[in-house]
Design an enzyme around this catalytic site. Sequence first.
Site, PDB file in Angstrom:
ATOM      1  N   CYS A  90      13.664  11.084   7.155  1.00 21.76           N
ATOM      2  CA  CYS A  90      13.572  10.705   8.572  1.00 21.76           C
ATOM      3  C   CYS A  90      14.917  10.872   9.269  1.00 21.76           C
ATOM      4  O   CYS A  90      14.981  11.147  10.462  1.00 21.76           O
ATOM      5  CB  CYS A  90      13.084   9.265   8.690  1.00 21.76           C
ATOM      6  SG  CYS A  90      14.108   8.113   7.766  1.00 21.76           S
TER       7      CYS A  90
ATOM      8  N   LYS B 256       0.883  -1.184   0.000  1.00 25.20           N
ATOM      9  CA  LYS B 256       0.000   0.000   0.000  1.00 25.20           C
ATOM     10  C   LYS B 256       0.912   1.222   0.000  1.00 25.20           C
ATOM     11  O   LYS B 256       1.439   1.619   1.028  1.00 25.20           O
ATOM     12  CB  LYS B 256      -0.886  -0.014   1.254  1.00 25.20           C
ATOM     13  CG  LYS B 256      -2.221   0.696   1.118  1.00 25.20           C
ATOM     14  CD  LYS B 256      -2.149   2.185   0.776  1.00 25.20           C
ATOM     15  CE  LYS B 256      -1.931   3.087   1.976  1.00 25.20           C
ATOM     16  NZ  LYS B 256      -1.668   4.496   1.591  1.00 25.20           N
TER      17      LYS B 256
ATOM     18  N   GLU C  28       9.538   1.489  11.083  1.00 23.31           N
ATOM     19  CA  GLU C  28      10.560   2.542  10.920  1.00 23.31           C
ATOM     20  C   GLU C  28       9.806   3.861  10.984  1.00 23.31           C
ATOM     21  O   GLU C  28       9.057   4.192  10.065  1.00 23.31           O
ATOM     22  CB  GLU C  28      11.272   2.396   9.563  1.00 23.31           C
ATOM     23  CG  GLU C  28      12.019   1.096   9.359  1.00 23.31           C
ATOM     24  CD  GLU C  28      13.180   0.902  10.314  1.00 23.31           C
ATOM     25  OE1 GLU C  28      13.583   1.871  10.986  1.00 23.31           O
ATOM     26  OE2 GLU C  28      13.687  -0.229  10.395  1.00 23.31           O
TER      27      GLU C  28
ATOM     28  N   GLU D 221       9.019  16.591  15.123  1.00 15.53           N
ATOM     29  CA  GLU D 221       9.467  16.334  13.749  1.00 15.53           C
ATOM     30  C   GLU D 221       8.670  17.226  12.796  1.00 15.53           C
ATOM     31  O   GLU D 221       7.464  17.061  12.651  1.00 15.53           O
ATOM     32  CB  GLU D 221       9.238  14.856  13.387  1.00 15.53           C
ATOM     33  CG  GLU D 221       9.826  14.520  12.039  1.00 15.53           C
ATOM     34  CD  GLU D 221       9.501  13.113  11.572  1.00 15.53           C
ATOM     35  OE1 GLU D 221       8.337  12.698  11.677  1.00 15.53           O
ATOM     36  OE2 GLU D 221      10.419  12.437  11.067  1.00 15.53           O
TER      37      GLU D 221
HETATM   38  P1  NDP Z   1       2.333   8.387   7.373  1.00 17.90           P
HETATM   39  O1  NDP Z   1       2.482   7.651   8.641  1.00 17.90           O
HETATM   40  O2  NDP Z   1       1.336   9.469   7.303  1.00 17.90           O
HETATM   41  O3  NDP Z   1       1.965   7.402   6.175  1.00 17.90           O
HETATM   42  C1  NDP Z   1       2.759   6.294   5.841  1.00 17.90           C
HETATM   43  C2  NDP Z   1       1.894   5.254   5.172  1.00 17.90           C
HETATM   44  O4  NDP Z   1       0.958   4.744   6.115  1.00 17.90           O
HETATM   45  C3  NDP Z   1       1.075   5.800   4.015  1.00 17.90           C
HETATM   46  O5  NDP Z   1       0.978   4.819   3.015  1.00 17.90           O
HETATM   47  C4  NDP Z   1      -0.254   6.052   4.675  1.00 17.90           C
HETATM   48  O6  NDP Z   1      -1.342   6.147   3.806  1.00 17.90           O
HETATM   49  C5  NDP Z   1      -0.362   4.852   5.587  1.00 17.90           C
HETATM   50  N1  NDP Z   1      -1.300   4.999   6.692  1.00 17.90           N
HETATM   51  C6  NDP Z   1      -1.699   6.129   7.312  1.00 17.90           C
HETATM   52  N2  NDP Z   1      -2.554   5.835   8.319  1.00 17.90           N
HETATM   53  C7  NDP Z   1      -2.695   4.480   8.336  1.00 17.90           C
HETATM   54  C8  NDP Z   1      -3.448   3.566   9.128  1.00 17.90           C
HETATM   55  N3  NDP Z   1      -4.210   3.987  10.131  1.00 17.90           N
HETATM   56  N4  NDP Z   1      -3.364   2.249   8.856  1.00 17.90           N
HETATM   57  C9  NDP Z   1      -2.561   1.813   7.855  1.00 17.90           C
HETATM   58  N5  NDP Z   1      -1.846   2.625   7.057  1.00 17.90           N
HETATM   59  C10 NDP Z   1      -1.903   3.945   7.297  1.00 17.90           C
HETATM   60  O7  NDP Z   1       3.787   8.914   6.992  1.00 17.90           O
HETATM   61  P2  NDP Z   1       4.160   9.873   5.808  1.00 17.90           P
HETATM   62  O8  NDP Z   1       3.774   9.226   4.533  1.00 17.90           O
HETATM   63  O9  NDP Z   1       3.656  11.229   6.138  1.00 17.90           O
HETATM   64  O10 NDP Z   1       5.761   9.857   5.863  1.00 17.90           O
HETATM   65  C11 NDP Z   1       6.506  10.699   6.668  1.00 17.90           C
HETATM   66  C12 NDP Z   1       6.897  10.010   7.955  1.00 17.90           C
HETATM   67  O11 NDP Z   1       7.622   8.822   7.665  1.00 17.90           O
HETATM   68  C13 NDP Z   1       7.826  10.857   8.823  1.00 17.90           C
HETATM   69  O12 NDP Z   1       7.421  10.755  10.160  1.00 17.90           O
HETATM   70  C14 NDP Z   1       9.172  10.178   8.632  1.00 17.90           C
HETATM   71  O13 NDP Z   1      10.078  10.388   9.691  1.00 17.90           O
HETATM   72  C15 NDP Z   1       8.783   8.760   8.492  1.00 17.90           C
HETATM   73  N6  NDP Z   1       9.835   8.009   7.835  1.00 17.90           N
HETATM   74  C16 NDP Z   1      10.602   7.150   8.591  1.00 17.90           C
HETATM   75  C17 NDP Z   1      11.658   6.488   8.018  1.00 17.90           C
HETATM   76  C18 NDP Z   1      12.484   5.538   8.825  1.00 17.90           C
HETATM   77  O14 NDP Z   1      13.208   4.750   8.200  1.00 17.90           O
HETATM   78  N7  NDP Z   1      12.434   5.560  10.143  1.00 17.90           N
HETATM   79  C19 NDP Z   1      12.014   6.671   6.593  1.00 17.90           C
HETATM   80  C20 NDP Z   1      11.129   7.579   5.912  1.00 17.90           C
HETATM   81  C21 NDP Z   1      10.090   8.217   6.512  1.00 17.90           C
HETATM   82  P3  NDP Z   1      -1.776   7.624   3.276  1.00 17.90           P
HETATM   83  O15 NDP Z   1      -0.676   8.057   2.398  1.00 17.90           O
HETATM   84  O16 NDP Z   1      -3.024   7.438   2.590  1.00 17.90           O
HETATM   85  O17 NDP Z   1      -1.914   8.476   4.522  1.00 17.90           O
END
Ligand code: NDP
Length: 490
Positions: A293, A183, A259, A391
Amino acid sequence: MTVSTHLQTKTIENFIDGKFCPSSTNQTFADINPANGETIAQVASGNSTDIDAAVSAAKHAFDKGPWSTWSIKQRAQVLRKIGDLILENKELLAKAETIDTGKPISESLNGDIPRAAYNFHFFADYANSLQEECYTVDKNERHIGVYEPLGVCGLITPWNLPLYLATWKIAPCLVMGNTCVLKPAEWTPYTAYLFAHIIKEAELPDGVFNIVQGFGPNSAGEALTRHADVASISFTGETSTGKAIMTAAASTLKKLSFELGGKGANIIFDDADLDEAIPVAVNAAFRNQGQICLAGSRLFVQEKVYNKVVEAILDKVKHIAVGDPLDPKTQMGAIISNEQLEKIQSYIEHGKKEGKLQIGGTRLKEYPKGNFLTPAVFTDLANSSRLCQEEIFGPVLPIVPFKDEAEVIEMTNSTKYGLSSSIWSQDINRCHRVSQAIKTGIVWINCWFARDLRTPFGGQKQSGIGREGGKHSLEFFSEQKTICYRYKNK
Ligand code: NDP
């Protein structure tokens, strides 16, 4: 060429059981180019019915084989082909990634897409060297520990490094014999869709890899996390989303890998080589518009060199080329969405009340429909301020002075996050002491963003659960089983 015929697509569909298909309700949403506000394509808005179909296809593919029963060596050959095809289509995939995310084309071309290919090449090689355990108890008895695939795995990915992070999960998941449903983030569905065409060309058996596009909460993402036939969820995204997924996955007790967010500290001691530390500090804060991140999103500088470092940082920041992401000279492109841009702007407004905005934080007038923001640097902020604790995930850098080692260790460890940090000093003993005291999953000494993919990657505290990389990814995507043999010694 596989990808070129689909680059101009106006529809981004789901990919289930080897076929492209709309969502079960035919609903779509617009995928927007953040640099100009134009619609790239209409995207299938997947829902729980689509997740059911994708999981069912993945389960069937897993149960009937042959993918799950092949040797790692056989599967690795397909992974290599996928990696090669990504490289063959590098320019086209990079363009799609840049249009979708707003990131500079130089980054997509030299960073994201080659790394996506390398994820496949790396795990194809690495998995072949995975060692299983064998203990000879006596001459009639041996106990062995083996790896078996989990079954259907759910992969949920963010928008900041779309293909890079998706393939970082897909490659180890597949090489261990699993099947999966991906997804992707709603804001960046494009390269996942193009990647599905590569999967077809590589002749991965139908149903082994599936994509359901769409939204997270109360929709496709959540349905995947709740599904009884999904054995694990590998998730990269925000800490708050990780908590929601953990709750949703509890009823079926899935294996989880998280992550999550970070608030990386970049620490410059007064004996650091400033000519090396300063350009890296700027890159660590503003690369990918600060949407990484692992960004060095707080810069701590020892008092003696503080003024000098601030001055040099400001001088570098004012020369950062912000603009058209497709221009090879651009260093900072567009912020992913209007929503994210407004969130960053609200942090900037807040920062102006508590500290001093030295430079940046303004929109580019020449792109009224694009989400462009100039890189912002703050001073005079306390480490307890929101800009230093939360963040932001955007181009905002607070620079804070510190007195000594004890103080900077305390400042670094003061957030709920524990993903990454960097130390700049020429005193190896100090680097060693401080790296041990810091509570982050990775500590860079006199560098940033470097990592051999065999090393464990992940966050401490609220930055994650589990580790990815090398054997850590392979172990996550496996069940370990012990088999005890007793022979008759005839
Ligand atoms: P989100 O948590 O908003 O979304 C990540 C994914 O999860 C998307 O596909 C999103 O869908 C989906 N999602 C959201 N809510 C749910 C739910 N309740 N159940 C299942 N899936 C869900 O993160 P972002 O896309 O905004 O990415 C940025 C974040 O990712 C930052 O906090 C960053 O630090 C972190 N990150 C961490 C990394 C690491 O390696 N530690 C690397 C890269 C990023 P949808 O897009 O539709 O909301």
